[in-house]
Scaffold this active site. Structure first.
Site, PDB file in Angstrom:
ATOM      1  N   SER A 100     -14.902 -49.864   1.283  1.00  0.00           N
ATOM      2  CA  SER A 100     -13.966 -48.928   2.731  1.00  0.00           C
ATOM      3  C   SER A 100     -12.708 -48.751   2.986  1.00  0.00           C
ATOM      4  O   SER A 100     -12.354 -47.898   3.715  1.00  0.00           O
ATOM      5  CB  SER A 100     -14.816 -49.952   4.236  1.00  0.00           C
ATOM      6  OG  SER A 100     -14.375 -51.308   3.654  1.00  0.00           O
ATOM      7  N   ARG A 138     -32.010 -54.194  -3.514  1.00  0.00           N
ATOM      8  CA  ARG A 138     -31.671 -54.416  -2.728  1.00  0.00           C
ATOM      9  C   ARG A 138     -32.704 -55.960  -1.870  1.00  0.00           C
ATOM     10  O   ARG A 138     -33.906 -55.005  -2.463  1.00  0.00           O
ATOM     11  CB  ARG A 138     -31.128 -52.700  -1.124  1.00  0.00           C
ATOM     12  CG  ARG A 138     -29.937 -52.241  -1.308  1.00  0.00           C
ATOM     13  CD  ARG A 138     -28.895 -52.987  -0.936  1.00  0.00           C
ATOM     14  NE  ARG A 138     -27.656 -53.173  -1.278  1.00  0.00           N
ATOM     15  CZ  ARG A 138     -26.853 -53.211  -1.936  1.00  0.00           C
ATOM     16  NH1 ARG A 138     -26.956 -54.156  -3.332  1.00  0.00           N
ATOM     17  NH2 ARG A 138     -25.512 -52.686  -1.551  1.00  0.00           N
ATOM     18  N   ASP A 190     -25.446 -61.168   8.128  1.00  0.00           N
ATOM     19  CA  ASP A 190     -24.878 -60.121   7.223  1.00  0.00           C
ATOM     20  C   ASP A 190     -25.694 -59.357   7.836  1.00  0.00           C
ATOM     21  O   ASP A 190     -25.160 -57.712   7.462  1.00  0.00           O
ATOM     22  CB  ASP A 190     -25.246 -60.704   5.846  1.00  0.00           C
ATOM     23  CG  ASP A 190     -24.694 -59.576   4.596  1.00  0.00           C
ATOM     24  OD1 ASP A 190     -24.237 -59.779   4.985  1.00  0.00           O
ATOM     25  OD2 ASP A 190     -25.599 -60.184   4.105  1.00  0.00           O
ATOM     26  N   TRP A 224     -31.044 -46.405   2.185  1.00  0.00           N
ATOM     27  CA  TRP A 224     -29.431 -47.272   2.060  1.00  0.00           C
ATOM     28  C   TRP A 224     -28.530 -46.972   2.241  1.00  0.00           C
ATOM     29  O   TRP A 224     -27.788 -47.116   3.683  1.00  0.00           O
ATOM     30  CB  TRP A 224     -29.430 -47.988   0.778  1.00  0.00           C
ATOM     31  CG  TRP A 224     -28.530 -48.775   0.593  1.00  0.00           C
ATOM     32  CD1 TRP A 224     -27.829 -50.034   0.921  1.00  0.00           C
ATOM     33  CD2 TRP A 224     -27.582 -47.657  -0.164  1.00  0.00           C
ATOM     34  NE1 TRP A 224     -26.273 -50.135   0.356  1.00  0.00           N
ATOM     35  CE2 TRP A 224     -25.937 -49.043  -0.025  1.00  0.00           C
ATOM     36  CE3 TRP A 224     -27.006 -46.592  -0.380  1.00  0.00           C
ATOM     37  CZ2 TRP A 224     -24.353 -48.632  -0.355  1.00  0.00           C
ATOM     38  CZ3 TRP A 224     -25.237 -46.693  -1.465  1.00  0.00           C
ATOM     39  CH2 TRP A 224     -24.239 -47.222  -1.128  1.00  0.00           C
ATOM     40  N   HIS A 253     -18.571 -46.514  -3.658  1.00  0.00           N
ATOM     41  CA  HIS A 253     -18.854 -47.653  -4.173  1.00  0.00           C
ATOM     42  C   HIS A 253     -19.682 -48.120  -5.550  1.00  0.00           C
ATOM     43  O   HIS A 253     -18.288 -47.609  -5.692  1.00  0.00           O
ATOM     44  CB  HIS A 253     -20.558 -47.175  -3.644  1.00  0.00           C
ATOM     45  CG  HIS A 253     -21.143 -48.952  -2.843  1.00  0.00           C
ATOM     46  ND1 HIS A 253     -21.604 -49.447  -3.808  1.00  0.00           N
ATOM     47  CD2 HIS A 253     -21.249 -49.128  -1.156  1.00  0.00           C
ATOM     48  CE1 HIS A 253     -22.224 -50.703  -2.863  1.00  0.00           C
ATOM     49  NE2 HIS A 253     -21.899 -50.183  -1.318  1.00  0.00           N
ATOM     50  N   GLU A 271     -16.469 -63.749  -0.256  1.00  0.00           N
ATOM     51  CA  GLU A 271     -17.794 -63.451  -0.600  1.00  0.00           C
ATOM     52  C   GLU A 271     -17.383 -63.461  -2.048  1.00  0.00           C
ATOM     53  O   GLU A 271     -18.851 -64.381  -2.530  1.00  0.00           O
ATOM     54  CB  GLU A 271     -17.882 -62.216  -0.082  1.00  0.00           C
ATOM     55  CG  GLU A 271     -19.566 -62.470   0.031  1.00  0.00           C
ATOM     56  CD  GLU A 271     -19.743 -60.701   0.542  1.00  0.00           C
ATOM     57  OE1 GLU A 271     -19.962 -60.513   1.589  1.00  0.00           O
ATOM     58  OE2 GLU A 271     -19.694 -59.439  -0.983  1.00  0.00           O
ATOM     59  N   ASN A 299     -15.006 -54.706   0.760  1.00  0.00           N
ATOM     60  CA  ASN A 299     -15.421 -54.888  -0.450  1.00  0.00           C
ATOM     61  C   ASN A 299     -14.512 -55.107  -1.322  1.00  0.00           C
ATOM     62  O   ASN A 299     -14.135 -55.204  -2.949  1.00  0.00           O
ATOM     63  CB  ASN A 299     -16.696 -53.928  -0.820  1.00  0.00           C
ATOM     64  CG  ASN A 299     -17.715 -54.512  -0.429  1.00  0.00           C
ATOM     65  OD1 ASN A 299     -17.985 -55.122   0.183  1.00  0.00           O
ATOM     66  ND2 ASN A 299     -19.055 -53.951  -0.757  1.00  0.00           N
TER      67      ASN A 299
HETATM   68  C1  LIG Z   1     -25.104 -48.102   2.869  1.00  0.00           C
HETATM   69  C2  LIG Z   1     -23.311 -48.104   2.594  1.00  0.00           C
HETATM   70  C3  LIG Z   1     -23.327 -49.611   2.814  1.00  0.00           C
HETATM   71  C4  LIG Z   1     -21.204 -50.472   2.237  1.00  0.00           C
HETATM   72  N1  LIG Z   1     -20.848 -50.964   2.247  1.00  0.00           N
HETATM   73  C5  LIG Z   1     -19.611 -51.669   2.502  1.00  0.00           C
HETATM   74  C6  LIG Z   1     -19.086 -53.038   2.501  1.00  0.00           C
HETATM   75  O1  LIG Z   1     -19.941 -53.943   2.274  1.00  0.00           O
HETATM   76  N2  LIG Z   1     -18.206 -53.065   2.728  1.00  0.00           N
HETATM   77  C7  LIG Z   1     -17.262 -51.902   2.171  1.00  0.00           C
HETATM   78  O2  LIG Z   1     -15.416 -52.013   2.156  1.00  0.00           O
HETATM   79  N3  LIG Z   1     -17.701 -50.992   1.724  1.00  0.00           N
HETATM   80  C8  LIG Z   1     -19.398 -50.411   1.649  1.00  0.00           C
HETATM   81  N4  LIG Z   1     -19.444 -49.007   1.264  1.00  0.00           N
HETATM   82  C9  LIG Z   1     -18.569 -48.182   1.499  1.00  0.00           C
HETATM   83  C10 LIG Z   1     -17.660 -47.751   2.254  1.00  0.00           C
HETATM   84  O3  LIG Z   1     -18.839 -47.249   3.421  1.00  0.00           O
HETATM   85  C11 LIG Z   1     -17.188 -46.348   2.301  1.00  0.00           C
HETATM   86  O4  LIG Z   1     -16.597 -46.435   0.413  1.00  0.00           O
HETATM   87  C12 LIG Z   1     -16.763 -45.261   3.172  1.00  0.00           C
HETATM   88  O5  LIG Z   1     -16.970 -45.217   3.660  1.00  0.00           O
HETATM   89  C13 LIG Z   1     -16.405 -44.105   2.410  1.00  0.00           C
HETATM   90  O6  LIG Z   1     -15.271 -43.148   3.218  1.00  0.00           O
HETATM   91  P1  LIG Z   1     -15.533 -41.647   2.636  1.00  0.00           P
HETATM   92  O7  LIG Z   1     -14.673 -41.464   4.141  1.00  0.00           O
HETATM   93  O8  LIG Z   1     -15.494 -40.792   2.104  1.00  0.00           O
HETATM   94  O9  LIG Z   1     -16.969 -41.447   3.537  1.00  0.00           O
HETATM   95  P2  LIG Z   1     -17.383 -41.791   4.994  1.00  0.00           P
HETATM   96  O10 LIG Z   1     -17.134 -42.899   5.849  1.00  0.00           O
HETATM   97  O11 LIG Z   1     -19.112 -41.731   5.236  1.00  0.00           O
HETATM   98  O12 LIG Z   1     -16.792 -40.552   5.819  1.00  0.00           O
HETATM   99  C14 LIG Z   1     -17.532 -39.415   6.444  1.00  0.00           C
HETATM  100  C15 LIG Z   1     -17.339 -38.337   7.502  1.00  0.00           C
HETATM  101  O13 LIG Z   1     -17.111 -37.176   7.417  1.00  0.00           O
HETATM  102  C16 LIG Z   1     -18.173 -36.666   7.946  1.00  0.00           C
HETATM  103  N5  LIG Z   1     -18.757 -35.953   7.496  1.00  0.00           N
HETATM  104  C17 LIG Z   1     -20.037 -35.322   6.576  1.00  0.00           C
HETATM  105  N6  LIG Z   1     -19.986 -34.388   6.923  1.00  0.00           N
HETATM  106  C18 LIG Z   1     -18.947 -33.633   7.696  1.00  0.00           C
HETATM  107  C19 LIG Z   1     -18.812 -31.748   7.756  1.00  0.00           C
HETATM  108  N7  LIG Z   1     -20.450 -31.048   7.240  1.00  0.00           N
HETATM  109  N8  LIG Z   1     -18.132 -31.378   8.286  1.00  0.00           N
HETATM  110  C20 LIG Z   1     -17.219 -32.175   9.489  1.00  0.00           C
HETATM  111  N9  LIG Z   1     -17.720 -33.850   9.119  1.00  0.00           N
HETATM  112  C21 LIG Z   1     -18.050 -34.099   8.226  1.00  0.00           C
HETATM  113  C22 LIG Z   1     -19.192 -37.844   8.929  1.00  0.00           C
HETATM  114  O14 LIG Z   1     -19.956 -37.596   9.554  1.00  0.00           O
HETATM  115  C23 LIG Z   1     -17.799 -39.192   8.316  1.00  0.00           C
HETATM  116  O15 LIG Z   1     -17.848 -39.033   9.367  1.00  0.00           O
HETATM  117  C24 LIG Z   1     -20.963 -48.800   2.194  1.00  0.00           C
HETATM  118  C25 LIG Z   1     -20.902 -48.136   1.905  1.00  0.00           C
HETATM  119  C26 LIG Z   1     -23.079 -47.952   2.130  1.00  0.00           C
HETATM  120  C27 LIG Z   1     -23.521 -45.934   2.622  1.00  0.00           C
END
Ligand SMILES: Cc1cc2nc3c(=O)[nH]c(=O)nc-3n(C[C@H](O)[C@H](O)[C@H](O)COP(=O)(O)OP(=O)(O)OC[C@H]3O[C@@H](n4cnc5c(N)ncnc54)[C@H](O)[C@@H]3O)c2cc1C
Length: 617
Positions: free
Chosen positions: A418, A246, A334, A215, A371, A124, A59
């Site tokens: 992501s 959604r 999708d 979600w 997000h 998209e 995205n």
């Molecule tokens: C439902 C949904 C749909 C999405 N759709 C899109 C999309 O279509 N396109 C796009 O580009 N982005 C999308 N995103 C956004 C993207 O997924 C997030 O921006 C991204 O994953 C955030 O990265 P992060 O590292 O902060 O969290 P995450 O990728 O969620 O990683 C967090 C990690 O920390 C670990 N963790 C959590 N707590 C602990 C703990 N206490 N000890 C050790 N490990 C822990 C978890 O297991 C996980 O592996 C979406 C997000 C969501 C929620």
């Protein structure tokens, strides 16, 4: 056999192997060739975090190689969508680096769809590109696995640990192995938190056996905030919770339908309701309603008003756009790439999207920073473009020395998604390596007595259960402990009824918030008596603790901001309008774990990128 204690020393400790964490591991190795880089993950990096199930679109992609967008355009977009409040330095920093990260993903094997006419990535929407993303997470995890010195899967981090000699400096973290119960003490010169945002802080619309169908992944338990807040790190925009429109019951994404397939949503009578709601929204939020595209929360608001007026169900008219086999495949894929449950709902409810429209609904609120909303830690910005107020040393360092964050952890900069979260992990890691180099002579000092106390605290729920279960005659209701599910359901009820959940149509007010805080206080006290019947429940207990702390933070920030800036995300009934004179600012909080007091503040919003958002004429 007794429980073992394991000590792990590192230069850089990364907590959470999601998109932020994997980006951090990759970049730490690039700049810190000889450093010891340790990544700790509560699940398994291969399939963990929000992207575990896959995604169908990236995205956040500028397309600078083709002159499609520039980082400045993206800042204007994010600023508009968040109704004026984003950390422009942080958003800009991600936008200028995100394309090269996406190119790396493609190099590592991620299939990105191409537009057959132009040869460019298939768009998209203006910022999104389509991928075949079922294996997105394993592909990205491989880069982290090859970069980190050691990866510890199945370790749940429960607490961060501060330095013994320097009270505002990080020294590491503790946690336990969710499979064998070993206690882990991680000592590190710098720590990067990428532990993700929070689902199940509010009750989901799904009930009973469907409770896990939310979600946001149910295993995303707000640890990014729950472990950070007790360090006294300054948090920001915790009131900025996200509510998503959604597909009903399966939470299937709507982006590809609206943007790529150009489907429309109407009320049950087939009317396009957004334009009818324009005058009312304008009276609430002023010129922000004219921003194009209309801010996400305002589109939620228009739909909610329609539902309240009894004009639902709201329908997405899939049947009007699936006129070719190719489009039908895009529609199904999708879901199959990222939300398989929605395809199952279609099958279960006899919905053929070529024949029938599908219902849309707003989700329960979630707390996240990557997000379309921006809850998280207040972080230092990039040297070259962050104003003085936003800079105290190292990029993406929180207000705690040596403690960095990425993805959902960092507040004020929405729309990273992501690829942007991976970028932020890279940015944080580059700065963390420099921090480690600059502080070579000051290794972390951990207080052994404190670690011992933490160890007792971490395993206490097992003791509570062992002692308390003898008082139970039948069933699971115990006189002297609550179990994690009971605690979770109590938390969700409080948040729903007092802090603007879906059953209240997202409405709250000062008296409701104050009452919610009283009840949260009681839940916090009862957490001392939580009982866990094994390691799995012990993990659930600590996940609940992280959620409770996050919930309190959300409640306090919501109380502090006396306006309704984002109708459709939540409403302060006692301050129903947006108030730019008083509240064109970020909210800040700092928690003192000793006194349990929260210090709330207003933080400045600086405009760095000139020019205006696109406006409706
Ligand atoms: C439902 C949904 C749909 C999405 N759709 C899109 C999309 O279509 N396109 C796009 O580009 N982005 C999308 N995103 C956004 C993207 O997924 C997030 O921006 C991204 O994953 C955030 O990265 P992060 O590292 O902060 O969290 P995450 O990728 O969620 O990683 C967090 C990690 O920390 C670990 N963790 C959590 N707590 C602990 C703990 N206490 N000890 C050790 N490990 C822990 C978890 O297991 C996980 O592996 C979406 C997000 C969501 C929620």
């Amino acid at each position: 056999m007794g429980r073992r204690t394991k000590f792990v020393d590192s230069d850089i400790l990364i907590i959470g192997g999601g998109f932020g964490g994997c980006g951090a591991a990759y970049e730490s190795r690039y700049w810190g060739r000889d450093l010891k880089i340790v990544l700790v993950e509560k699940a398994n990096v291969e399939r963990s975090g929000a992207v575990a199930q896959g995604l169908s679109a990236i995205n956040c992609y500028m397309g600078m190689q083709w002159g499609e967008n520039q980082p400045e355009d993206f800042v204007r977009y994010a600023r508009g969508d968040l109704m004026g409040l984003v950390r422009e330095d942080l958003v800009y920093d991600i936008a200028r680096h995100v394309d090269s990260t996406v190119h790396k993903f493609e190099e590592w094997g991620l299939p990105i769809l191409k537009n057959p006419e132009t040869g460019r990535y298939l768009r998209e929407g203006k910022w999104q590109i389509m991928i075949h993303g079922e294996s997105y997470k394993p592909i990205v995890a491989e880069a982290a696995r090859k970069s980190a010195s050691e990866i510890y899967n199945r370790i749940m981090v429960t607490h961060l640990v501060m330095d013994k000699a320097r009270p505002n400096r990080i020294a590491g973290a503790v946690g336990f192995n969710v499979r064998n119960g070993d206690f882990y003490v991680f000592r590190a010169k710098a720590v990067i938190v990428g532990a993700g945002g929070g689902s199940h802080i509010y009750p989901p619309r799904s009930r009973g056996e469907w409770m896990g169908r939310t979600w946001y992944a149910p295993w995303s338990t707000a640890s990014a905030y729950g472990i950070l807040i007790p360090t006294g790190a300054k948090m920001t925009q915790m009131e900025n919770k996200i509510v998503l429109t959604r597909f009903k019951d399966g939470y299937g994404p709507v982006g590809a339908w609206f943007l790529l397939l150009k489907a429309h949503a109407t009320n049950a009578a087939g009317e396009f309701y957004e334009k009818d709601r324009y005058p009312e929204i304008k009276a609430r939020v002023g010129h922000y309603v004219d921003i194009l595209p209309m801010p996400t929360c305002l589109r939620n608001h228009a739909m909610l008003e329609e539902i309240k007026a009894g004009k639902g169900p709201i329908y997405m008219h899939t049947q009007k756009v699936l006129d070719t086999k190719e489009k039908e495949e895009i529609g199904w894929e999708d879901f199959l790439d990222m939300t398989i449950g929605q395809a199952v709902v279609w099958a279960a409810q006899n919905i053929d999207p070529k024949e029938k429209p599908s219902e849309l609904i707003t989700s329960e609120p979630y707390i996240m920073g990557s997000h379309a909303t921006c809850s998280g830690a207040w972080a230092s910005g990039p040297e070259d473009c962050a104003p003085a107020d936003y800079q105290w040393g190292y990029n993406r360092m929180t207000t705690v020395e040596g403690l960095f964050g990425a993805g959902d952890t960092i507040g004020g900069s929405a729309h990273k998604f992501s690829a942007g979260s991976f970028v932020e992990g890279r940015l944080a890691a580059k700065a963390a390596v420099r921090y480690v180099m600059d502080h070579k002579a000051e290794p972390p000092q951990v207080d052994d007595e404190h670690i011992k106390r933490l160890q007792e605290v971490v395993f206490k729920p097992l003791e509570n259960y062992t002692v308390g279960r003898n008082e139970i005659v039948a069933g699971t209701v115990a006189p002297s402990y609550i179990n994690p599910l009971q605690g979770l359901q109590r938390l969700e009820k409080i948040m729903d009824e007092y802090v603007g959940g879906y059953s209240m149509f997202y409405v709250t007010s000062e008296p409701l918030l104050n009452r919610g805080l009283e009840l949260l206080q009681m839940l916090t006290e009862d957490f001392e008596n939580i009982g866990a019947d094994g390691l799995h429940q012990l993990q659930r207990a600590w996940e609940l603790q992280h959620r409770i702390l996050t919930a309190e933070s959300v409640t306090r920030h919501t109380l502090f901001r006396q306006e309704t800036r984002w109708p459709g995300y939540y409403y302060r009934a006692d301050h129903p309008k947006l108030d730019d004179n008083e509240w064109h600012c970020f909210t800040g909080s700092q928690y003192d774990p000793k006194t349990r007091e929260w210090n709330m503040s207003k933080l400045p919003v600086h405009r760095i990128v000139e020019g205006f958002e696109l406006l409706r004429t």
